[in-house]
Design an enzyme around this catalytic site. Structure first.
Site, PDB file in Angstrom:
ATOM      1  N   ASP A  47      -0.054  -2.149 -11.281  1.00 49.65           N
ATOM      2  CA  ASP A  47      -0.391  -1.373 -12.477  1.00 49.65           C
ATOM      3  C   ASP A  47       0.012  -2.111 -13.747  1.00 49.65           C
ATOM      4  O   ASP A  47      -0.727  -2.132 -14.737  1.00 49.65           O
ATOM      5  CB  ASP A  47       0.300  -0.004 -12.444  1.00 49.65           C
ATOM      6  CG  ASP A  47      -0.441   0.976 -11.548  1.00 49.65           C
ATOM      7  OD1 ASP A  47      -1.596   0.682 -11.170  1.00 49.65           O
ATOM      8  OD2 ASP A  47       0.129   2.032 -11.230  1.00 49.65           O
TER       9      ASP A  47
ATOM     10  N   ASP B 234       5.615  -0.587 -10.835  1.00 48.52           N
ATOM     11  CA  ASP B 234       4.428  -0.867 -10.016  1.00 48.52           C
ATOM     12  C   ASP B 234       3.799  -2.161 -10.524  1.00 48.52           C
ATOM     13  O   ASP B 234       3.187  -2.190 -11.598  1.00 48.52           O
ATOM     14  CB  ASP B 234       3.435   0.297 -10.101  1.00 48.52           C
ATOM     15  CG  ASP B 234       2.302   0.112  -9.107  1.00 48.52           C
ATOM     16  OD1 ASP B 234       1.663  -0.975  -9.109  1.00 48.52           O
ATOM     17  OD2 ASP B 234       2.052   1.022  -8.305  1.00 48.52           O
TER      18      ASP B 234
ATOM     19  N   ARG C 135      -0.537   1.058  -0.263  1.00 51.98           N
ATOM     20  CA  ARG C 135       0.525   1.912   0.257  1.00 51.98           C
ATOM     21  C   ARG C 135       0.223   3.351  -0.058  1.00 51.98           C
ATOM     22  O   ARG C 135      -0.061   3.695  -1.202  1.00 51.98           O
ATOM     23  CB  ARG C 135       1.833   1.537  -0.452  1.00 51.98           C
ATOM     24  CG  ARG C 135       2.928   1.155   0.462  1.00 51.98           C
ATOM     25  CD  ARG C 135       4.134   0.653  -0.252  1.00 51.98           C
ATOM     26  NE  ARG C 135       4.548   1.365  -1.442  1.00 51.98           N
ATOM     27  CZ  ARG C 135       5.816   1.493  -1.826  1.00 51.98           C
ATOM     28  NH1 ARG C 135       6.769   1.002  -1.066  1.00 51.98           N
ATOM     29  NH2 ARG C 135       6.146   2.079  -2.951  1.00 51.98           N
TER      30      ARG C 135
ATOM     31  N   THR D 192       3.455   8.701   2.492  1.00 53.45           N
ATOM     32  CA  THR D 192       3.995   8.227   3.776  1.00 53.45           C
ATOM     33  C   THR D 192       4.565   6.812   3.657  1.00 53.45           C
ATOM     34  O   THR D 192       5.302   6.364   4.531  1.00 53.45           O
ATOM     35  CB  THR D 192       2.887   8.185   4.849  1.00 53.45           C
ATOM     36  OG1 THR D 192       1.898   7.225   4.435  1.00 53.45           O
ATOM     37  CG2 THR D 192       2.222   9.544   5.011  1.00 53.45           C
TER      38      THR D 192
HETATM   39  C1  PRP Z   1       2.450  -2.914  -3.644  1.00 55.21           C
HETATM   40  C2  PRP Z   1       2.806  -4.381  -3.590  1.00 55.21           C
HETATM   41  C3  PRP Z   1       2.898  -4.651  -2.118  1.00 55.21           C
HETATM   42  C4  PRP Z   1       3.401  -3.340  -1.573  1.00 55.21           C
HETATM   43  C5  PRP Z   1       4.838  -3.492  -1.218  1.00 55.21           C
HETATM   44  O1  PRP Z   1       1.102  -2.729  -3.422  1.00 55.21           O
HETATM   45  O2  PRP Z   1       1.895  -5.190  -4.244  1.00 55.21           O
HETATM   46  O3  PRP Z   1       1.658  -5.005  -1.543  1.00 55.21           O
HETATM   47  O4  PRP Z   1       3.243  -2.367  -2.594  1.00 55.21           O
HETATM   48  O5  PRP Z   1       5.340  -2.344  -0.647  1.00 55.21           O
HETATM   49  P1  PRP Z   1       5.787  -2.282   0.882  1.00 55.21           P
HETATM   50  O6  PRP Z   1       6.642  -3.479   1.141  1.00 55.21           O
HETATM   51  O7  PRP Z   1       6.546  -0.992   0.952  1.00 55.21           O
HETATM   52  O8  PRP Z   1       4.564  -2.259   1.733  1.00 55.21           O
HETATM   53  P2  PRP Z   1       0.364  -1.319  -3.637  1.00 55.21           P
HETATM   54  O9  PRP Z   1       0.232  -0.619  -2.308  1.00 55.21           O
HETATM   55  O10 PRP Z   1       1.050  -0.540  -4.719  1.00 55.21           O
HETATM   56  O11 PRP Z   1      -1.093  -1.717  -4.041  1.00 55.21           O
HETATM   57  P3  PRP Z   1      -1.624  -2.540  -5.306  1.00 55.21           P
HETATM   58  O12 PRP Z   1      -1.207  -3.955  -5.113  1.00 55.21           O
HETATM   59  O13 PRP Z   1      -3.098  -2.351  -5.189  1.00 55.21           O
HETATM   60  O14 PRP Z   1      -1.059  -1.926  -6.561  1.00 55.21           O
HETATM   61  N1  URA Z   2       5.211  -1.866  -4.990  1.00 50.11           N
HETATM   62  C1  URA Z   2       5.435  -2.101  -6.308  1.00 50.11           C
HETATM   63  O1  URA Z   2       4.509  -2.486  -7.042  1.00 50.11           O
HETATM   64  N2  URA Z   2       6.675  -1.902  -6.780  1.00 50.11           N
HETATM   65  C2  URA Z   2       7.700  -1.497  -6.014  1.00 50.11           C
HETATM   66  O2  URA Z   2       8.815  -1.350  -6.526  1.00 50.11           O
HETATM   67  C3  URA Z   2       7.446  -1.247  -4.648  1.00 50.11           C
HETATM   68  C4  URA Z   2       6.201  -1.455  -4.160  1.00 50.11           C
END
Ligand code: PRP
Ligand code: URA
Length: 217
Positions: free
Chosen positions: A211, A208, A112, A116
């Protein structure tokens, strides 16, 4: 809310209210939970979620020889494919795939954009035959729904016919987006949270997830 056993329907999501899931969720939510404990409880929660996500899998009879006599047993008769959405979806992969011997795994890499909030695709590696398979998307957080929508669209373009989404927390915005565009995809979660903040993080949420799970905060 209508409840059946430990699962209930809440706004289009099957919410699993098993006490051990809710216990694990409370640990994951806690900002003071160290990485090691976060990982362990993510695994525990996913194991219990798996029973509900996969409870309608078809079975076929098999003859089993015990040390004493023959008995008819049942084995899973489905081509199950897990799709962890990188990175955070990896947190759910081992616990789910351990439950289903012979399951296959495909990968979708999405990140994400923090300004944006649009998910950018950076990797994909899918098994070749998705049609007729039971495809289970693993992604712990359903926030705006952008990542789930991109994943579902990709899987449908590759001819997937039966898709379900397993997550830890679902937010109303993401649920509404999925229900509108893909009403055929059931959503399973440990909870439905209140709302998103201005940075599109789920409230009260977990923070997150990636993380916290990978210790990269
Ligand atoms: C997080 C999570 C989802 C997404 C959800 O991933 O694991 O994939 O955000 O958000 P959305 O419904 O608004 O799309 P992130 O993009 O933070 O990547 P990561 O898993 O690599 O930390
Ligand atoms: N992705 C995450 O890891 N946490 C949130 O709260 C939203 C998106």
């Amino acid at each position: 809310m209508e409840t059946v056993g430990n699962a209930g329907e809440q706004g289009g999501v099957s919410v699993i209210r098993h006490p051990l899931i809710q216990n694990a969720l409370a640990v994951l939510r806690n900002v003071d939970t160290p990485t090691e404990s976060f990982r362990r409880h993510a695994r525990l929660l996913t194991m219990i979620l798996a029973f509900h996500v996969l409870e309608d899998l078809p079975v076929r009879p098999v003859t089993v020889q015990t040390p004493l006599e023959q008995v008819t047993g049942e084995v899973v008769d489905a081509n199950v494919i897990f799709i962890p959405v990188l990175r955070a979806g990896l947190a759910m992969l081992d616990a789910m795939s351990d439950m289903v011997p012979g399951s296959k795994v495909g990968f979708v890499g999405l990140e994400r954009n923090e300004e944006t909030f649009i998910a950018r695709s950076y990797y994909q590696k899918l098994p070749s035959h998705l049609a007729g398979a039971e495809v289970v998307i693993l992604d712990p957080m359903l926030a705006t729904g952008g990542s789930a929508l991109a994943t579902i669209q990709l899987l449908k373009e590759q001819s997937a016919t039966s898709i379900r989404l397993a997550c830890v927390i679902a937010a109303p915005e993401g649920i509404a987006n999925l229900r509108e565009k893909h009403p055929d995809v059931p959503i399973f979660a440990a909870t439905v949270d209140r709302e998103l903040n201005s940075r599109r993080y789920i409230l009260p949420g977990i923070g997150d997830f990636g993380d916290r799970y990978f210790g990269t905060e």
